[in-house]
Design an enzyme around this catalytic site. Structure first.
Site, PDB file in Angstrom:
ATOM      1  N   CYS A   1       1.604  94.113  16.199  1.00  0.00           N
ATOM      2  CA  CYS A   1       1.990  94.679  14.906  1.00  0.00           C
ATOM      3  C   CYS A   1       3.139  93.980  14.178  1.00  0.00           C
ATOM      4  O   CYS A   1       3.009  93.680  12.988  1.00  0.00           O
ATOM      5  CB  CYS A   1       2.345  96.150  15.085  1.00  0.00           C
ATOM      6  SG  CYS A   1       0.891  97.128  15.482  1.00  0.00           S
TER       7      CYS A   1
ATOM      8  N   LYS B   1       4.400 102.535   6.381  1.00  0.00           N
ATOM      9  CA  LYS B   1       4.021 101.931   7.666  1.00  0.00           C
ATOM     10  C   LYS B   1       4.595 100.520   7.777  1.00  0.00           C
ATOM     11  O   LYS B   1       5.197 100.148   8.789  1.00  0.00           O
ATOM     12  CB  LYS B   1       2.499 101.910   7.791  1.00  0.00           C
ATOM     13  CG  LYS B   1       1.971 101.211   9.020  1.00  0.00           C
ATOM     14  CD  LYS B   1       2.388 101.896  10.293  1.00  0.00           C
ATOM     15  CE  LYS B   1       2.213 100.987  11.485  1.00  0.00           C
ATOM     16  NZ  LYS B   1       2.687 101.557  12.731  1.00  0.00           N
TER      17      LYS B   1
ATOM     18  N   GLU C   1      -0.770 104.897  11.676  1.00  0.00           N
ATOM     19  CA  GLU C   1      -0.468 105.319  13.051  1.00  0.00           C
ATOM     20  C   GLU C   1       0.846 104.677  13.510  1.00  0.00           C
ATOM     21  O   GLU C   1       1.052 103.495  13.324  1.00  0.00           O
ATOM     22  CB  GLU C   1      -1.628 104.887  13.971  1.00  0.00           C
ATOM     23  CG  GLU C   1      -1.493 105.379  15.379  1.00  0.00           C
ATOM     24  CD  GLU C   1      -1.155 106.876  15.433  1.00  0.00           C
ATOM     25  OE1 GLU C   1      -1.930 107.692  14.934  1.00  0.00           O
ATOM     26  OE2 GLU C   1      -0.080 107.209  15.987  1.00  0.00           O
TER      27      GLU C   1
HETATM   28  P1  NAD Z   1      -8.235  96.434  17.923  1.00  0.00           P
HETATM   29  O1  NAD Z   1      -8.577  95.032  17.650  1.00  0.00           O
HETATM   30  O2  NAD Z   1      -7.831  96.844  19.302  1.00  0.00           O
HETATM   31  O3  NAD Z   1      -9.501  97.370  17.558  1.00  0.00           O
HETATM   32  C1  NAD Z   1     -10.205  97.276  16.364  1.00  0.00           C
HETATM   33  C2  NAD Z   1     -11.696  97.516  16.655  1.00  0.00           C
HETATM   34  O4  NAD Z   1     -12.395  97.571  15.428  1.00  0.00           O
HETATM   35  C3  NAD Z   1     -12.354  96.421  17.480  1.00  0.00           C
HETATM   36  O5  NAD Z   1     -12.887  96.968  18.667  1.00  0.00           O
HETATM   37  C4  NAD Z   1     -13.447  95.867  16.549  1.00  0.00           C
HETATM   38  O6  NAD Z   1     -14.639  95.493  17.234  1.00  0.00           O
HETATM   39  C5  NAD Z   1     -13.693  97.039  15.642  1.00  0.00           C
HETATM   40  N1  NAD Z   1     -14.307  96.675  14.365  1.00  0.00           N
HETATM   41  C6  NAD Z   1     -13.964  95.684  13.505  1.00  0.00           C
HETATM   42  N2  NAD Z   1     -14.745  95.699  12.431  1.00  0.00           N
HETATM   43  C7  NAD Z   1     -15.619  96.715  12.586  1.00  0.00           C
HETATM   44  C8  NAD Z   1     -16.673  97.244  11.783  1.00  0.00           C
HETATM   45  N3  NAD Z   1     -16.955  96.714  10.594  1.00  0.00           N
HETATM   46  N4  NAD Z   1     -17.367  98.291  12.258  1.00  0.00           N
HETATM   47  C9  NAD Z   1     -17.074  98.828  13.457  1.00  0.00           C
HETATM   48  N5  NAD Z   1     -16.081  98.389  14.248  1.00  0.00           N
HETATM   49  C10 NAD Z   1     -15.355  97.343  13.825  1.00  0.00           C
HETATM   50  O7  NAD Z   1      -7.124  96.859  16.876  1.00  0.00           O
HETATM   51  P2  NAD Z   1      -5.994  97.975  17.042  1.00  0.00           P
HETATM   52  O8  NAD Z   1      -4.845  97.428  17.823  1.00  0.00           O
HETATM   53  O9  NAD Z   1      -6.618  99.250  17.457  1.00  0.00           O
HETATM   54  O10 NAD Z   1      -5.484  98.090  15.545  1.00  0.00           O
HETATM   55  C11 NAD Z   1      -6.260  98.728  14.543  1.00  0.00           C
HETATM   56  C12 NAD Z   1      -5.403  98.930  13.327  1.00  0.00           C
HETATM   57  O11 NAD Z   1      -4.315  99.819  13.637  1.00  0.00           O
HETATM   58  C13 NAD Z   1      -4.744  97.672  12.776  1.00  0.00           C
HETATM   59  O12 NAD Z   1      -4.700  97.742  11.383  1.00  0.00           O
HETATM   60  C14 NAD Z   1      -3.342  97.730  13.348  1.00  0.00           C
HETATM   61  O13 NAD Z   1      -2.421  97.062  12.533  1.00  0.00           O
HETATM   62  C15 NAD Z   1      -3.055  99.206  13.354  1.00  0.00           C
HETATM   63  N6  NAD Z   1      -2.074  99.653  14.351  1.00  0.00           N
HETATM   64  C16 NAD Z   1      -2.078  99.139  15.608  1.00  0.00           C
HETATM   65  C17 NAD Z   1      -1.161  99.602  16.551  1.00  0.00           C
HETATM   66  C18 NAD Z   1      -1.135  99.069  17.949  1.00  0.00           C
HETATM   67  O14 NAD Z   1      -0.216  99.410  18.681  1.00  0.00           O
HETATM   68  N7  NAD Z   1      -2.083  98.274  18.382  1.00  0.00           N
HETATM   69  C19 NAD Z   1      -0.252 100.614  16.199  1.00  0.00           C
HETATM   70  C20 NAD Z   1      -0.301 101.109  14.910  1.00  0.00           C
HETATM   71  C21 NAD Z   1      -1.218 100.633  13.998  1.00  0.00           C
HETATM   72  C1  UDX Z   2       5.207  98.854  17.401  1.00  0.00           C
HETATM   73  C2  UDX Z   2       5.923 100.071  16.806  1.00  0.00           C
HETATM   74  O1  UDX Z   2       6.954 100.483  17.701  1.00  0.00           O
HETATM   75  C3  UDX Z   2       4.945 101.204  16.585  1.00  0.00           C
HETATM   76  O2  UDX Z   2       5.594 102.284  15.954  1.00  0.00           O
HETATM   77  C4  UDX Z   2       3.808 100.699  15.698  1.00  0.00           C
HETATM   78  O3  UDX Z   2       2.864 101.730  15.507  1.00  0.00           O
HETATM   79  C5  UDX Z   2       3.142  99.493  16.327  1.00  0.00           C
HETATM   80  O4  UDX Z   2       4.131  98.480  16.555  1.00  0.00           O
HETATM   81  P1  UDX Z   2       4.350  98.155  19.826  1.00  0.00           P
HETATM   82  O5  UDX Z   2       4.223  96.793  19.247  1.00  0.00           O
HETATM   83  O6  UDX Z   2       3.211  98.721  20.568  1.00  0.00           O
HETATM   84  O7  UDX Z   2       4.714  99.223  18.687  1.00  0.00           O
HETATM   85  O8  UDX Z   2       5.588  98.171  20.843  1.00  0.00           O
HETATM   86  P2  UDX Z   2       7.173  98.272  20.653  1.00  0.00           P
HETATM   87  O9  UDX Z   2       7.664  99.196  21.690  1.00  0.00           O
HETATM   88  O10 UDX Z   2       7.580  98.526  19.285  1.00  0.00           O
HETATM   89  O11 UDX Z   2       7.648  96.818  21.080  1.00  0.00           O
HETATM   90  C6  UDX Z   2       7.380  95.667  20.290  1.00  0.00           C
HETATM   91  C7  UDX Z   2       8.075  94.466  20.884  1.00  0.00           C
HETATM   92  O12 UDX Z   2       9.481  94.559  20.722  1.00  0.00           O
HETATM   93  C8  UDX Z   2       7.831  94.293  22.378  1.00  0.00           C
HETATM   94  O13 UDX Z   2       7.647  92.925  22.656  1.00  0.00           O
HETATM   95  C9  UDX Z   2       9.110  94.813  22.986  1.00  0.00           C
HETATM   96  O14 UDX Z   2       9.363  94.269  24.252  1.00  0.00           O
HETATM   97  C10 UDX Z   2      10.135  94.366  21.958  1.00  0.00           C
HETATM   98  N1  UDX Z   2      11.371  95.154  21.963  1.00  0.00           N
HETATM   99  C11 UDX Z   2      11.330  96.490  21.689  1.00  0.00           C
HETATM  100  C12 UDX Z   2      12.593  94.534  22.185  1.00  0.00           C
HETATM  101  O15 UDX Z   2      12.639  93.322  22.414  1.00  0.00           O
HETATM  102  N2  UDX Z   2      13.740  95.287  22.149  1.00  0.00           N
HETATM  103  C13 UDX Z   2      13.736  96.617  21.876  1.00  0.00           C
HETATM  104  O16 UDX Z   2      14.817  97.220  21.844  1.00  0.00           O
HETATM  105  C14 UDX Z   2      12.481  97.239  21.645  1.00  0.00           C
END
Ligand code: NAD
Ligand code: UDX
Length: 474
Positions: A276, A220, A161
């Site tokens: 991330c 990713k 994602e």
């Molecule tokens: P999060 O911690 O918000 O959510 C993960 C959820 O999974 C939690 O609610 C947890 O209780 C649940 N969980 C864990 N183990 C489980 C199990 N065995 N069965 C059922 N539920 C379970 O995490 P997130 O931010 O949504 O990230 C999820 C993944 O997506 C990570 O690998 C992260 O790196 C990736 N990702 C995150 C972002 C972001 O912006 N947060 C963007 C892109 C990718």
């Molecule tokens: C990032 C990636 O952008 C996204 O594609 C991936 O799926 C998850 O990780 P996120 O961490 O949610 O997303 O936010 P992002 O907008 O990327 O910002 C990350 C950090 O960088 C923040 O602290 C932001 O303030 C900082 N940032 C971003 C800067 O300092 N300067 C910039 O120009 C852009």
């Protein structure tokens, strides 16, 4: 070819919640069930007070919840019924054992995989949505095949994602691309096609890209590494700007006009945060070491080192500008979230900066429009160091109004780029502050000239400010 009718998503977090909500919105013919082991999180998704804040999310959840979008703790039932299962659980950095501090902890991914194997009664397409090290799909496949009832087939896809927090719904509605990785077998291609058809309900097919499994997984990590590298690059330039009188916004603009470079993601800051970048870069560094590529590991590690340096450097500039002592001074942090439009504080640079200020014995007041108080206490409490909230409350306070937070402050430190900070009545704030009244703009969002006219001393990241020529480094 499978025509997906029921989707189960394991993990109701920042990714699972919004991603599946948008699938439910755009595919009324598909029933989407999001499950989680955490009953509080599921209860919140089923309430009026959703567990995460994303602009636009609440309306879509409310429009589809109970129709074709469900949140549940009954994981087994959702697995049994689904044709396609997304694994969207957290993959944090390991805090102990081999690779601690760098490697991704895959225990949650493995737990889900074993659960799927244990309860599945029919063919499933399992989609890795979590960010995982390259070749994780191969381990998942192995675990599934070793544990499932004989003859049952699983197809594994990788579909990382790319949404960013704060703009999740916009990113999901109109993604730059959707990436789907599959094994190069007829079954692998058919599974990928089933997922392509889901996205094709609203994403132009030209933007739905299919690749090999390992390329998808690595892409990713690569994308996040490139993005973080841009921020560290501009932040490295910001240090040179401060020492020379160049302006980092002007440099970023000039550099970004080159179409080969582009203008996005070149905003200097007090450092990047979020769940991330730190985690995925560490994961990449660990992967490089595991592959006996120490030079490549060092290259990517330097992006993280630069980020740590930037946070430290900013805190030092605050101390140096305020006559080298913060003891008993009131420092007000504007913003605690890692970026605007989110209440998320994971790896927020504000946490690091607040800790530096506490070491300098400052009194800290925090105002953030979205971060809940309990999260701030949690972030500033460190087991074994400051593990007592009562102790913390002696020097830290939280306010829910920017003006109240700034009252009596010696300095305002902009940590998050919230839009509302641009439009505050700084004349009014100035009157209530101790003098000289300082503003430290860690996000380059304020009008420095206007603030100086009011009487503030202003120090902005990437600009030389009033201390030009001074040495900030320890
Ligand atoms: P999060 O911690 O918000 O959510 C993960 C959820 O999974 C939690 O609610 C947890 O209780 C649940 N969980 C864990 N183990 C489980 C199990 N065995 N069965 C059922 N539920 C379970 O995490 P997130 O931010 O949504 O990230 C999820 C993944 O997506 C990570 O690998 C992260 O790196 C990736 N990702 C995150 C972002 C972001 O912006 N947060 C963007 C892109 C990718
Ligand atoms: C990032 C990636 O952008 C996204 O594609 C991936 O799926 C998850 O990780 P996120 O961490 O949610 O997303 O936010 P992002 O907008 O990327 O910002 C990350 C950090 O960088 C923040 O602290 C932001 O303030 C900082 N940032 C971003 C800067 O300092 N300067 C910039 O120009 C852009």
């Amino acid at each position: 070819q499978v025509h997906v009718k029921k989707i189960c998503c394991i993990g109701a977090g920042y990714v699972g919640g919004p991603t599946m909500t948008v699938i439910a919105e755009k595919c009324p013919h598909i029933t989407v069930t999001i499950v989680d082991v955490n009953p509080h999180r599921i209860a919140a998704w089923n309430s009026d007070d959703l567990p995460i804040y994303e602009p636009g999310l609440e309306d879509i959840v409310k429009a589809h919840r109970g129709t074709n979008l469900f949140f549940s703790t009954d994981i087994d039932k959702a697995i049994i019924e689904a044709d396609m299962i997304f694994v969207s659980v957290n993959t944090p950095t390991k805090t102990q054992g081999l690779g601690k501090g760098f490697a991704a902890d895959l225990k949650y991914v493995e737990a889900c995989t074993r659960r799927i194997a244990a309860v599945a009664q029919s063919h499933k397409i399992v989609v890795e949505k979590s960010t995982v090290p390259c070749r994780t799909a191969s381990s998942m496949r192995y675990i599934l095949e070793a544990n499932a009832r004989p003859g049952l087939r699983f197809d594994i896809l990788s579909s990382p994602e790319f949404l960013a927090e704060g703009s999740a719904i916009r990113d999901l509605h109109d993604p730059d691309r959707v990436l789907i990785g599959n094994l190069d077998t007829p079954e692998g291609h058919a599974a990928a096609q089933a997922l392509v058809e889901v996205y094709a309900n609203w994403v132009d097919r030209s933007k739905v890209v299919t690749t090999g499994l390992w390329s998808s997984e690595l892409s990713k990590l690569a994308a996040n590494a490139f993005l973080a590298q841009r921020i560290s690059s501009i932040n490295a330039m910001s240090a040179i700007c401060e020492a020379t009188g160049a302006d980092v916004d002007e440099v970023a603009h000039a550099v970004g006009l080159d179409t080969r470079i582009g203008s996005k993601f070149l905003k200097a800051s007090i450092g990047f945060g979020g769940s991330c970048f730190q985690k995925d870069l560490s994961n990449l560094v660990y992967l490089c070491h595991s592959l006996h590529l120490p030079e490549v590991a060092t290259y990517w590690k330097s992006v993280l080192d630069m980020n740590d340096f930037q946070k430290r450097r900013f805190a030092q500039r605050v101390v140096a500008s305020m006559f080298s002592t913060l003891t008993d001074k009131k420092i007000t942090l504007f913003g605690f979230a890692f970026k605007n439009n989110t209440g998320d504080t994971r790896e927020s640079p504000a946490i690091t900066v607040a800790k530096y200020f506490r070491e300098e014995r400052a009194n800290i007041t925090i105002y953030d429009p979205k971060v809940p108080d309990r999260q701030v206490w949690l972030d500033l409490t460190e087991p074994g160091v400051v593990d007592d909230e009562i102790e913390l409350r002696k020097t830290v306070s939280i306010k829910h109004d920017a003006y109240e937070a700034a009252e009596g402050a010696d300095a305002i430190v902009i940590c998050t780029d919230w839009e509302e900070f641009k439009n505050l009545d700084y004349e009014r704030i100035y009157k209530g502050m101790g003098k000289p009244a300082f503003v430290f703009d860690g996000r380059l969002i304020l009008d420095e000239k206007a603030l100086k006219k009011i009487g503030f001393r202003v120090e902005t990241i990437g600009r030389s400010g009033d201390n030009v020529g001074q040495e900030y480094r320890f």
